[in-house]
Design a protein around this motif. Structure first.
Motif, PDB file in Angstrom:
ATOM      1  N   ALA A   1      22.172 -17.940 -75.318  1.00  0.00           N
ATOM      2  CA  ALA A   1      23.542 -17.678 -74.874  1.00  0.00           C
ATOM      3  C   ALA A   1      23.847 -16.191 -74.704  1.00  0.00           C
ATOM      4  O   ALA A   1      24.770 -15.829 -73.983  1.00  0.00           O
ATOM      5  N   ASN A   2      23.074 -15.330 -75.353  1.00  0.00           N
ATOM      6  CA  ASN A   2      23.378 -13.887 -75.321  1.00  0.00           C
ATOM      7  C   ASN A   2      22.805 -13.171 -74.108  1.00  0.00           C
ATOM      8  O   ASN A   2      22.985 -11.969 -73.969  1.00  0.00           O
ATOM      9  N   LEU A   3      22.122 -13.904 -73.228  1.00  0.00           N
ATOM     10  CA  LEU A   3      21.501 -13.279 -72.064  1.00  0.00           C
ATOM     11  C   LEU A   3      22.251 -13.632 -70.790  1.00  0.00           C
ATOM     12  O   LEU A   3      23.039 -14.569 -70.753  1.00  0.00           O
ATOM     13  N   LYS A   4      21.962 -12.875 -69.718  1.00  0.00           N
ATOM     14  CA  LYS A   4      22.435 -13.198 -68.374  1.00  0.00           C
ATOM     15  C   LYS A   4      21.219 -13.671 -67.579  1.00  0.00           C
ATOM     16  O   LYS A   4      20.071 -13.370 -67.941  1.00  0.00           O
ATOM     17  N   TYR A   5      21.464 -14.372 -66.486  1.00  0.00           N
ATOM     18  CA  TYR A   5      20.377 -14.998 -65.733  1.00  0.00           C
ATOM     19  C   TYR A   5      20.583 -14.855 -64.230  1.00  0.00           C
ATOM     20  O   TYR A   5      21.691 -14.623 -63.763  1.00  0.00           O
ATOM     21  N   THR A   6      19.484 -15.055 -63.485  1.00  0.00           N
ATOM     22  CA  THR A   6      19.562 -15.081 -62.026  1.00  0.00           C
ATOM     23  C   THR A   6      19.143 -16.467 -61.542  1.00  0.00           C
ATOM     24  O   THR A   6      18.453 -17.200 -62.265  1.00  0.00           O
ATOM     25  N   GLU A   7      19.504 -16.784 -60.320  1.00  0.00           N
ATOM     26  CA  GLU A   7      19.090 -18.062 -59.740  1.00  0.00           C
ATOM     27  C   GLU A   7      17.591 -18.110 -59.509  1.00  0.00           C
ATOM     28  O   GLU A   7      17.007 -19.179 -59.379  1.00  0.00           O
ATOM     29  N   SER A   8      16.943 -16.932 -59.468  1.00  0.00           N
ATOM     30  CA  SER A   8      15.488 -16.882 -59.278  1.00  0.00           C
ATOM     31  C   SER A   8      14.738 -16.832 -60.617  1.00  0.00           C
ATOM     32  O   SER A   8      13.574 -16.478 -60.665  1.00  0.00           O
ATOM     33  N   HIS A   9      15.439 -17.199 -61.693  1.00  0.00           N
ATOM     34  CA  HIS A   9      14.833 -17.423 -63.020  1.00  0.00           C
ATOM     35  C   HIS A   9      14.377 -16.166 -63.754  1.00  0.00           C
ATOM     36  O   HIS A   9      13.397 -16.198 -64.498  1.00  0.00           O
TER      37      HIS A   9
ATOM     38  N   ASP B   1      25.857 -16.742 -66.510  1.00  0.00           N
ATOM     39  CA  ASP B   1      25.794 -16.867 -67.968  1.00  0.00           C
ATOM     40  C   ASP B   1      24.892 -18.062 -68.304  1.00  0.00           C
ATOM     41  O   ASP B   1      24.402 -18.764 -67.414  1.00  0.00           O
ATOM     42  N   ALA B   2      24.673 -18.260 -69.591  1.00  0.00           N
ATOM     43  CA  ALA B   2      23.722 -19.299 -70.028  1.00  0.00           C
ATOM     44  C   ALA B   2      24.130 -20.682 -69.520  1.00  0.00           C
ATOM     45  O   ALA B   2      23.279 -21.464 -69.094  1.00  0.00           O
ATOM     46  N   ALA B   3      25.422 -21.001 -69.562  1.00  0.00           N
ATOM     47  CA  ALA B   3      25.882 -22.333 -69.131  1.00  0.00           C
ATOM     48  C   ALA B   3      25.608 -22.546 -67.641  1.00  0.00           C
ATOM     49  O   ALA B   3      25.135 -23.607 -67.233  1.00  0.00           O
ATOM     50  N   ALA B   4      25.906 -21.530 -66.844  1.00  0.00           N
ATOM     51  CA  ALA B   4      25.682 -21.652 -65.398  1.00  0.00           C
ATOM     52  C   ALA B   4      24.184 -21.750 -65.092  1.00  0.00           C
ATOM     53  O   ALA B   4      23.770 -22.540 -64.242  1.00  0.00           O
ATOM     54  N   TYR B   5      23.369 -20.970 -65.801  1.00  0.00           N
ATOM     55  CA  TYR B   5      21.933 -21.026 -65.569  1.00  0.00           C
ATOM     56  C   TYR B   5      21.367 -22.371 -66.013  1.00  0.00           C
ATOM     57  O   TYR B   5      20.515 -22.956 -65.333  1.00  0.00           O
ATOM     58  N   ALA B   6      21.841 -22.887 -67.123  1.00  0.00           N
ATOM     59  CA  ALA B   6      21.344 -24.178 -67.623  1.00  0.00           C
ATOM     60  C   ALA B   6      21.571 -25.264 -66.579  1.00  0.00           C
ATOM     61  O   ALA B   6      20.735 -26.161 -66.417  1.00  0.00           O
ATOM     62  N   LYS B   7      22.683 -25.194 -65.858  1.00  0.00           N
ATOM     63  CA  LYS B   7      22.994 -26.203 -64.825  1.00  0.00           C
ATOM     64  C   LYS B   7      21.969 -26.149 -63.688  1.00  0.00           C
ATOM     65  O   LYS B   7      21.541 -27.193 -63.190  1.00  0.00           O
ATOM     66  N   ILE B   8      21.570 -24.927 -63.257  1.00  0.00           N
ATOM     67  CA  ILE B   8      20.658 -24.858 -62.120  1.00  0.00           C
ATOM     68  C   ILE B   8      19.194 -25.050 -62.536  1.00  0.00           C
ATOM     69  O   ILE B   8      18.351 -25.302 -61.707  1.00  0.00           O
ATOM     70  N   SER B   9      18.911 -24.938 -63.833  1.00  0.00           N
ATOM     71  CA  SER B   9      17.510 -25.041 -64.258  1.00  0.00           C
ATOM     72  C   SER B   9      17.199 -26.386 -64.899  1.00  0.00           C
ATOM     73  O   SER B   9      16.145 -26.577 -65.477  1.00  0.00           O
ATOM     74  N   GLU B  10      18.124 -27.344 -64.778  1.00  0.00           N
ATOM     75  CA  GLU B  10      17.896 -28.669 -65.371  1.00  0.00           C
ATOM     76  C   GLU B  10      16.779 -29.417 -64.665  1.00  0.00           C
ATOM     77  O   GLU B  10      16.610 -29.297 -63.478  1.00  0.00           O
TER      78      GLU B  10
END
Length: 126
Positions: free
Chosen positions: A6-14, A117-126
């Motif tokens: 949760a403490n990190l930021k993410y990109t759509e390209s992982h 954020d972690a929640a948004a990244y979790a959605k695209i990486s499911e």
């Protein structure tokens, strides 16, 4: 499901991004990315001192089954690379969030806030 701190930021390209106290950001590939690639056999790191635009390819991770580009999550200058990740690519498989690839000095610090954020990244990486 992959590990998404949760403490990190993410990109759509992982890529994952961690803001550091000194104003730099540390970047690596996510747990999802290393899982999708499989056993890494080669890591090509960017050049220290070189500046990249957001979304520009600056590193490569290669597994027995595929090679994947690593992109700059934000515009900035490479200040440091993790040579131990290049020397032991399997370390990225073992701990994707511990085996960072490079650090950037952001061209604009606010760019980090615009990443997923972690929640948004979790959605695209499911």
């Amino acid at each position: 499901m992959s590990n998404v701190p949760a403490n990190l930021k993410y990109t759509e390209s992982h890529e994952w991004v961690r803001a550091e106290a000194d104003g730099t950001v540390t970047v690596g590939i996510t747990d999802h990315a290393q899982e999708a690639l499989g056993d890494l056999v080669f890591v090509e790191l960017p050049e220290v001192g070189k500046s990249y635009a957001a979304g520009q390819e600056l590193a490569v991770v290669e597994s027995v089954k595929a090679a994947a580009d690593v992109y700059a999550p934000i515009a900035g200058e490479v200040t440091e690379v993790n040579q131990s990740a290049a020397d032991a690519p399997e370390s990225v498989n073992q701990d994707a969030y511990g085996a960072w690839l490079f650090k950037l000095k952001p061209a604009n610090a606010a760019d980090v806030d615009a990443l997923l954020d972690a929640a948004a990244y979790a959605k695209i990486s499911e």
